[in-house]
Motif scaffolding. Structure first.
Motif, PDB file in Angstrom:
ATOM      1  N   LYS A 196     -24.569  24.707 -28.675  1.00 59.36           N
ATOM      2  CA  LYS A 196     -24.942  24.235 -27.336  1.00 59.36           C
ATOM      3  C   LYS A 196     -26.317  23.577 -27.353  1.00 59.36           C
ATOM      4  CE  LYS A 196     -25.528  25.538 -22.502  1.00 59.36           C
ATOM      5  NZ  LYS A 196     -26.230  24.312 -22.273  1.00 59.36           N
ATOM      6  N   ARG A 197     -27.274  24.218 -28.020  1.00 54.92           N
ATOM      7  CA  ARG A 197     -28.628  23.651 -28.086  1.00 54.92           C
ATOM      8  C   ARG A 197     -28.638  22.297 -28.781  1.00 54.92           C
ATOM      9  NH1 ARG A 197     -31.342  29.275 -29.228  1.00 54.92           N
ATOM     10  NH2 ARG A 197     -31.685  29.921 -27.093  1.00 54.92           N
ATOM     11  N   LEU A 198     -27.879  22.185 -29.877  1.00 50.48           N
ATOM     12  CA  LEU A 198     -27.846  20.929 -30.620  1.00 50.48           C
ATOM     13  C   LEU A 198     -27.075  19.846 -29.864  1.00 50.48           C
ATOM     14  CD1 LEU A 198     -27.448  22.357 -34.227  1.00 50.48           C
ATOM     15  CD2 LEU A 198     -29.454  21.186 -33.281  1.00 50.48           C
ATOM     16  N   VAL A 199     -26.066  20.244 -29.115  1.00 48.78           N
ATOM     17  CA  VAL A 199     -25.352  19.291 -28.243  1.00 48.78           C
ATOM     18  C   VAL A 199     -26.312  18.797 -27.166  1.00 48.78           C
ATOM     19  CG1 VAL A 199     -23.545  19.080 -26.469  1.00 48.78           C
ATOM     20  CG2 VAL A 199     -23.009  20.144 -28.667  1.00 48.78           C
ATOM     21  N   ASP A 200     -27.057  19.728 -26.561  1.00 45.47           N
ATOM     22  CA  ASP A 200     -28.040  19.359 -25.521  1.00 45.47           C
ATOM     23  C   ASP A 200     -29.122  18.429 -26.072  1.00 45.47           C
ATOM     24  OD1 ASP A 200     -26.626  20.943 -23.757  1.00 45.47           O
ATOM     25  OD2 ASP A 200     -28.078  22.598 -23.761  1.00 45.47           O
ATOM     26  N   MET A 201     -29.444  18.588 -27.358  1.00 42.27           N
ATOM     27  CA  MET A 201     -30.438  17.718 -27.993  1.00 42.27           C
ATOM     28  C   MET A 201     -29.839  16.368 -28.389  1.00 42.27           C
ATOM     29  SD  MET A 201     -32.235  20.592 -30.409  1.00 42.27           S
ATOM     30  CE  MET A 201     -33.544  19.589 -31.097  1.00 42.27           C
ATOM     31  N   GLY A 202     -28.522  16.258 -28.309  1.00 42.45           N
ATOM     32  CA  GLY A 202     -27.843  15.010 -28.643  1.00 42.45           C
ATOM     33  C   GLY A 202     -27.583  14.808 -30.123  1.00 42.45           C
ATOM     34  N   LEU A 203     -27.717  15.872 -30.932  1.00 45.71           N
ATOM     35  CA  LEU A 203     -27.562  15.725 -32.379  1.00 45.71           C
ATOM     36  C   LEU A 203     -26.140  15.982 -32.874  1.00 45.71           C
ATOM     37  CD1 LEU A 203     -30.909  17.361 -33.520  1.00 45.71           C
ATOM     38  CD2 LEU A 203     -30.336  14.927 -33.467  1.00 45.71           C
ATOM     39  N   ILE A 204     -25.379  16.788 -32.149  1.00 48.11           N
ATOM     40  CA  ILE A 204     -23.986  17.052 -32.527  1.00 48.11           C
ATOM     41  C   ILE A 204     -23.106  16.958 -31.291  1.00 48.11           C
ATOM     42  CG2 ILE A 204     -24.660  18.521 -34.471  1.00 48.11           C
ATOM     43  CD1 ILE A 204     -23.776  20.947 -32.838  1.00 48.11           C
ATOM     44  N   GLU A 205     -21.804  16.917 -31.538  1.00 48.29           N
ATOM     45  CA  GLU A 205     -20.844  16.898 -30.426  1.00 48.29           C
ATOM     46  C   GLU A 205     -19.565  17.587 -30.867  1.00 48.29           C
ATOM     47  OE1 GLU A 205     -19.368  12.293 -31.075  1.00 48.29           O
ATOM     48  OE2 GLU A 205     -21.064  12.685 -29.747  1.00 48.29           O
ATOM     49  N   ARG A 206     -18.785  17.939 -29.868  1.00 47.55           N
ATOM     50  CA  ARG A 206     -17.476  18.544 -30.121  1.00 47.55           C
ATOM     51  C   ARG A 206     -16.433  17.426 -30.095  1.00 47.55           C
ATOM     52  NH1 ARG A 206     -20.236  22.189 -26.787  1.00 47.55           N
ATOM     53  NH2 ARG A 206     -20.337  24.294 -27.635  1.00 47.55           N
ATOM     54  N   LYS A 207     -15.566  17.426 -31.115  1.00 44.44           N
ATOM     55  CA  LYS A 207     -14.522  16.412 -31.213  1.00 44.44           C
ATOM     56  C   LYS A 207     -13.178  17.129 -31.184  1.00 44.44           C
ATOM     57  CE  LYS A 207     -12.724  13.166 -34.597  1.00 44.44           C
ATOM     58  NZ  LYS A 207     -12.882  12.734 -35.985  1.00 44.44           N
ATOM     59  N   LEU A 208     -12.301  16.733 -30.284  1.00 40.03           N
ATOM     60  CA  LEU A 208     -10.996  17.366 -30.133  1.00 40.03           C
ATOM     61  C   LEU A 208     -10.180  17.231 -31.414  1.00 40.03           C
ATOM     62  CD1 LEU A 208      -9.228  18.827 -28.047  1.00 40.03           C
ATOM     63  CD2 LEU A 208      -8.274  16.587 -27.431  1.00 40.03           C
ATOM     64  N   ASN A 209      -9.604  18.321 -31.855  1.00 37.23           N
ATOM     65  CA  ASN A 209      -8.712  18.317 -33.009  1.00 37.23           C
ATOM     66  C   ASN A 209      -7.375  17.739 -32.547  1.00 37.23           C
ATOM     67  OD1 ASN A 209      -6.808  18.976 -34.988  1.00 37.23           O
ATOM     68  ND2 ASN A 209      -7.761  20.946 -35.468  1.00 37.23           N
TER      69      ASN A 209
END
Length: 166
Positions: free
Chosen positions: A79-92
């Motif tokens: 969550k923190r890294l998503v909020d920082m814009g560095l990672i994202e969740r990609k639907l399988n």
């Protein structure tokens, strides 16, 4: 006389153990600070997560197993890294109930710089050490960890075996 010797030995053992614990705590603290300064203000744990997913696409369960942490702990980091814009969740696409954790375009843009920064931190930590020194230190830390795990899981006592005896 025997009591005085025993007390002195106990004090030396306590001092030795206390010093070792303090040194390990300080090392951890300094590595955290240096990593944060050099690697985009990330914690060591966040940087490890980013390096891991930069090399292969994984779901949250696989990442948690690789990092040896719970999925709940990982969820907070994600969550923190998503909020920082560095990672994202990609639907399988094969299983729409699951997501892969991947680098975002911003994460992709900084990964090479982060690798250089991490290498710099590693060089600082290892300065003045031979490969043998490094491996010997790693082996000592692993032995300490193994001893503590055995005590935690099996109730074996390592204190009576002369830990830190001189």
């Amino acid at each position: 006389m025997m009591s005085t010797l025993s007390n002195r030995r106990d004090l030396m053992e306590y001092d030795c153990f206390s010093e070792m614990m303090e040194e390990m705590r300080e090392i951890h603290k300094m590595i955290q600070k240096l990593t944060s300064q050099k690697c985009h203000h990330l914690t060591v744990e966040q940087a490890k997560l980013i390096f891991l997913i930069a090399h292969q696409q994984m779901n949250q369960k696989e990442i948690a197993q690789k990092l040896r942490i719970t999925e709940a702990t990982l969820s907070v980091r994600i969550k923190r890294l998503v909020d920082m814009g560095l990672i994202e969740r990609k639907l399988n696409e094969d299983d729409k109930r699951h997501y892969y954790i991947v680098l975002s375009s911003q994460g992709e843009a900084v990964i090479d710089e982060m690798k250089k920064d991490f290498h710099h931190v590693h060089q600082i930590v290892c300065k003045g050490m031979t490969d043998e020194d490094y491996m010997a230190g790693l082996n000592v830390v692993k032995k300490i960890k193994r001893n503590l795990k055995e005590e935690t899981y099996y109730g074996k006592s390592f204190i009576k075996q002369g830990c830190c005896a001189r």
